[in-house]
Design a protein around this motif. Structure first.
Motif, PDB file in Angstrom:
ATOM      1  N   PHE A 217      -5.305  -7.381  -5.124  1.00  0.00           N
ATOM      2  CA  PHE A 217      -5.379  -7.488  -6.580  1.00  0.00           C
ATOM      3  C   PHE A 217      -4.069  -8.001  -7.159  1.00  0.00           C
ATOM      4  O   PHE A 217      -4.061  -8.790  -8.098  1.00  0.00           O
ATOM      5  CB  PHE A 217      -5.744  -6.132  -7.202  1.00  0.00           C
ATOM      6  N   GLY A 218      -2.975  -7.529  -6.574  1.00  0.00           N
ATOM      7  CA  GLY A 218      -1.652  -7.965  -7.043  1.00  0.00           C
ATOM      8  C   GLY A 218      -1.496  -9.463  -6.905  1.00  0.00           C
ATOM      9  O   GLY A 218      -1.060 -10.142  -7.835  1.00  0.00           O
ATOM     10  N   LEU A 219      -1.904  -9.979  -5.745  1.00  0.00           N
ATOM     11  CA  LEU A 219      -1.765 -11.415  -5.511  1.00  0.00           C
ATOM     12  C   LEU A 219      -2.658 -12.207  -6.451  1.00  0.00           C
ATOM     13  O   LEU A 219      -2.258 -13.230  -6.998  1.00  0.00           O
ATOM     14  CB  LEU A 219      -2.107 -11.737  -4.048  1.00  0.00           C
TER      15      LEU A 219
ATOM     16  N   VAL B  10      -3.017 -15.646 -11.348  1.00  0.00           N
ATOM     17  CA  VAL B  10      -3.611 -15.849 -12.675  1.00  0.00           C
ATOM     18  C   VAL B  10      -2.518 -15.877 -13.731  1.00  0.00           C
ATOM     19  O   VAL B  10      -2.441 -16.793 -14.543  1.00  0.00           O
ATOM     20  CB  VAL B  10      -4.643 -14.733 -12.989  1.00  0.00           C
ATOM     21  N   VAL B  11      -1.627 -14.886 -13.680  1.00  0.00           N
ATOM     22  CA  VAL B  11      -0.578 -14.782 -14.700  1.00  0.00           C
ATOM     23  C   VAL B  11       0.360 -15.971 -14.615  1.00  0.00           C
ATOM     24  O   VAL B  11       0.698 -16.594 -15.616  1.00  0.00           O
ATOM     25  CB  VAL B  11       0.213 -13.456 -14.540  1.00  0.00           C
ATOM     26  N   SER B  12       0.744 -16.346 -13.375  1.00  0.00           N
ATOM     27  CA  SER B  12       1.686 -17.460 -13.251  1.00  0.00           C
ATOM     28  C   SER B  12       1.000 -18.753 -13.685  1.00  0.00           C
ATOM     29  O   SER B  12       1.635 -19.641 -14.243  1.00  0.00           O
ATOM     30  CB  SER B  12       2.216 -17.582 -11.819  1.00  0.00           C
ATOM     31  N   GLY B  13      -0.295 -18.850 -13.491  1.00  0.00           N
ATOM     32  CA  GLY B  13      -1.057 -20.012 -13.946  1.00  0.00           C
ATOM     33  C   GLY B  13      -0.979 -20.152 -15.454  1.00  0.00           C
ATOM     34  O   GLY B  13      -0.668 -21.224 -15.973  1.00  0.00           O
TER      35      GLY B  13
ATOM     36  N   LEU C 243       4.250  -4.483  -4.097  1.00  0.00           N
ATOM     37  CA  LEU C 243       2.934  -4.699  -3.489  1.00  0.00           C
ATOM     38  C   LEU C 243       3.081  -5.309  -2.104  1.00  0.00           C
ATOM     39  O   LEU C 243       2.370  -4.942  -1.175  1.00  0.00           O
ATOM     40  CB  LEU C 243       2.078  -5.597  -4.380  1.00  0.00           C
ATOM     41  N   ILE C 244       4.025  -6.235  -1.977  1.00  0.00           N
ATOM     42  CA  ILE C 244       4.241  -6.847  -0.671  1.00  0.00           C
ATOM     43  C   ILE C 244       4.780  -5.804   0.294  1.00  0.00           C
ATOM     44  O   ILE C 244       4.408  -5.763   1.468  1.00  0.00           O
ATOM     45  CB  ILE C 244       5.215  -8.053  -0.805  1.00  0.00           C
ATOM     46  N   LEU C 245       5.636  -4.927  -0.240  1.00  0.00           N
ATOM     47  CA  LEU C 245       6.147  -3.844   0.609  1.00  0.00           C
ATOM     48  C   LEU C 245       5.021  -2.923   1.046  1.00  0.00           C
ATOM     49  O   LEU C 245       5.090  -2.307   2.096  1.00  0.00           O
ATOM     50  CB  LEU C 245       7.205  -3.043  -0.151  1.00  0.00           C
ATOM     51  N   LEU C 246       3.964  -2.843   0.218  1.00  0.00           N
ATOM     52  CA  LEU C 246       2.847  -1.944   0.533  1.00  0.00           C
ATOM     53  C   LEU C 246       2.063  -2.405   1.752  1.00  0.00           C
ATOM     54  O   LEU C 246       1.411  -1.621   2.404  1.00  0.00           O
ATOM     55  CB  LEU C 246       1.895  -1.853  -0.661  1.00  0.00           C
ATOM     56  N   ILE C 247       2.108  -3.702   2.057  1.00  0.00           N
ATOM     57  CA  ILE C 247       1.317  -4.206   3.189  1.00  0.00           C
ATOM     58  C   ILE C 247       1.680  -3.451   4.468  1.00  0.00           C
ATOM     59  O   ILE C 247       0.802  -2.871   5.096  1.00  0.00           O
ATOM     60  CB  ILE C 247       1.474  -5.737   3.358  1.00  0.00           C
TER      61      ILE C 247
END
Lengths: 117, 246
Positions: free
Chosen positions: B144-146, B151-154, B207-211
């Motif tokens: 979801f984060g990705l 979307v936001v960066s778009g 979020l990346i750390l969560l992986i």
């Protein structure tokens, strides 16, 4: 030890119907039932175990209960056989008779034959 | 009169202790059935005591002996009511190779590890569910984060284009109408644009750390539950409370 375990198993099966049979003679509360069963110590070893049994009979609709005031102490729960309970009891009576006769006939055959010869 | 007050207290304490022990032994029964049996036992003791020649401690001990030990009652009640006995830690024994393999693999190869954990009887179902959810939610959070990041960066890219237009126009054609309204607004717009760009990135970092962390957390939880298996179903404190309440 073995005969004890065997007795426990036989008792487990028959006790429910002994309770039903007692209640068929007339309604009773728990302690009364225990006293009546206690006259033959074979049937009930731990008196408290009658209550899970009664709870099960109640859930199966074989007995109904009614709370009534007691002259001494807290109210008492009276148990009474339902029509479904009567039917179940009659069915067990027939099965028990057939079972008892079959076991008796085999166990007594030896005796009868030796007695005859 | 004072002499009879003390034995009475002792009598009540004996009865209460017995019923509490029964309640704990019956902890895995449905609450309604447990309460019913306890009420019946309490009424039975009262009737038996009233019928006894003397209402003293010895009489109560005799009555309770005849009732059966709490464990006997509980075993019989389970058999009667068709309830399987709760698997105790003693019955399960010490955690074995399967459990340790499950924890290690949950950390390293999460799907295989969690399957092993599910195949072990050592953990309770709810603990397995929690361990699984920790892993699944971690992965879902990353996904979801990705998605939200792209979307936001778009949108922030299109905002940049829109915002850049008056800047470009302002530099190229210095008309009196265009510059004054955009001028004072521009620093704050820039600021929000920077936040809009940096925000998702700041959010995405954990979020990346969560992986790698979610399988580790999942494995950590399983390891914790191996040390603290907890009581199955009802806690004894609730049960004892129920005895006092009724």
């Amino acid at each position: 030890m073995d005969t004890n375990a065997l007795l426990t198993q036989m008792r487990r099966g028959a006790l429910e119907y002994c309770v039903l049979g007692l209640l068929a003679r007339g309604e009773a509360y728990g302690f009364e039932l225990v006293q009546q069963l206690g006259q033959t110590p074979v049937l009930l070893t731990s008196e408290g175990t009658i209550y899970p049994l009664l709870s099960r009979l109640h859930r199966e609709g074989l007995v109904e209960t009614e709370w009534r005031e007691s002259p001494s102490g807290p109210p008492r729960k009276y148990y009474r056989v339902t029509p479904a309970g009567e039917v179940a009891l009659e069915a067990f009576r027939e099965q028990w008779r057939a079972f008892r006769d079959a076991v008796d006939s085999i166990l007594q055959t030896g005796k009868a034959e030796t007695g005859a010869s | 009169m004072h002499e009879s007050a003390r034995p009475d207290e002792a009598v009540q304490r004996l009865i209460a202790t017995y019923l509490e022990e029964v309640a704990v032994a019956l902890a895995d029964l449905p609450p309604a059935q447990r309460r019913e049996i306890l009420d019946d036992l309490r009424a039975h003791i009262a009737d038996a005591l009233a019928a006894a020649p003397e209402q003293n401690e010895a009489a109560v001990r005799n009555i309770l002996d005849r009732m059966g030990t709490p464990d006997d009652l509980a075993r019989d009640a389970r058999e009667r009511l068709g309830i399987s006995p709760p698997p105790t830690a003693a019955a399960l024994g010490e955690p074995g190779l399967l459990e340790y393999a499950a924890i290690v693999l949950t950390a390293l190869l999460w799907p295989i590890g969690i399957l092993l954990a599910w195949s072990s009887a050592w953990w309770q179902t709810r603990h397995k569910v929690i361990a699984t959810l920790i892993g699944v939610l971690g992965i879902m959070a990353v996904v979801f984060g990705l998605i939200s990041f792209t979307v936001v960066s778009g949108t922030s890219v299109t905002a940049e284009v829109v915002l850049d237009v008056p800047v470009y126009v302002g530099e190229g054609t210095p008309t009196a109408e265009a510059t004054p309204p955009t001028g004072p607004a521009e620093p704050s717009r820039r600021f929000w644009r920077q936040v809009g760009e940096a925000g998702p990135r700041i959010l995405v970092l954990p979020l990346i750390l969560l992986i790698p962390a979610s399988p580790l957390l999942s494995a950590g939880y399983l390891a914790y539950r191996l040390r603290h298996p907890g009581r199955r179903r009802s806690r004894p404190r609730d049960v004892v409370g129920a005895v006092h309440a009724t």
